[in-house]
Design an enzyme around this catalytic site. Structure first.
Site, PDB file in Angstrom:
ATOM      1  N   CYS A 183      24.944 -29.520 -93.222  1.00 50.61           N
ATOM      2  CA  CYS A 183      25.938 -30.206 -93.040  1.00 50.61           C
ATOM      3  C   CYS A 183      25.892 -31.236 -94.483  1.00 50.61           C
ATOM      4  O   CYS A 183      24.948 -31.858 -94.872  1.00 50.61           O
ATOM      5  CB  CYS A 183      25.801 -31.197 -91.868  1.00 50.61           C
ATOM      6  SG  CYS A 183      27.117 -32.316 -91.907  1.00 50.61           S
ATOM      7  N   GLY A 184      27.265 -31.371 -94.699  1.00 46.83           N
ATOM      8  CA  GLY A 184      27.357 -32.678 -95.914  1.00 46.83           C
ATOM      9  C   GLY A 184      26.825 -33.849 -95.810  1.00 46.83           C
ATOM     10  O   GLY A 184      26.636 -34.736 -96.627  1.00 46.83           O
TER      11      GLY A 184
END
Length: 158
Positions: free
Chosen positions: A35-36
């Site tokens: 995930c960012g």
């Protein structure tokens, strides 16, 4: 009703009761390595490290429910989190956090916070020493912004 009635599996598949954390302030977070927002793991570890001696712990629950951003399994997740972000807080088995197949703990967390489903990775639930939810924080709320709430919760006795 509190989180202490739930059993969960650790990252290495040992079943434990969350009652093992009774009397502690907890921050329960759904995580994902790709995930960012994964850089939040660093801030979560910092909170864990800074306050664990005062009765605080972060509990990480990996989930692949959002755009397949947690493709790793078990010890791969633990190794990634430790190597990339220095994570030493407890990590648990990969789970679902929304819908019919959501882990019972997450059914409870969602239902007790007005039934709003989890929108993304890194949603955080601050749990008091009594095992009850104090506050829910969205994915974009960084660990640093939660610190004051943690300190306040730590100053409250059961």
């Amino acid at each position: 009703m509190s989180i202490y009635k739930f059993n969960v599996k650790t990252i290495d598949q040992k079943e434990i009761s969350l009652s093992e954390y009774q009397g502690k302030v907890l921050l329960i977070v759904n995580t994902a390595s790709e995930c960012g927002l994964a850089s939040q793991l660093e801030g979560l570890q910092e909170l864990h490290q800074n306050y664990q001696d005062k009765g605080f712990s972060v509990l990480g629950f990996p989930s692949n429910q959002f755009m397949n951003q947690e493709p790793l399994e078990g010890q791969e997740i633990a190794a990634f989190c430790a190597t990339q972000y220095g994570v030493e807080f407890p990590l648990f088995d990969k789970i679902m956090v929304n819908g019919e197949t959501a882990h019972p703990l997450y059914h409870y967390l969602v239902n007790e916070t007005k039934g709003k489903k989890i929108k993304w990775n890194y949603t955080k639930f601050l749990i008091g020493r009594d095992g009850e939810i104090i506050e829910r924080f969205g994915s974009l709320t960084t660990p640093e912004k939660i610190e004051d709430s943690i300190v306040e919760a730590l100053s409250t006795s059961v």
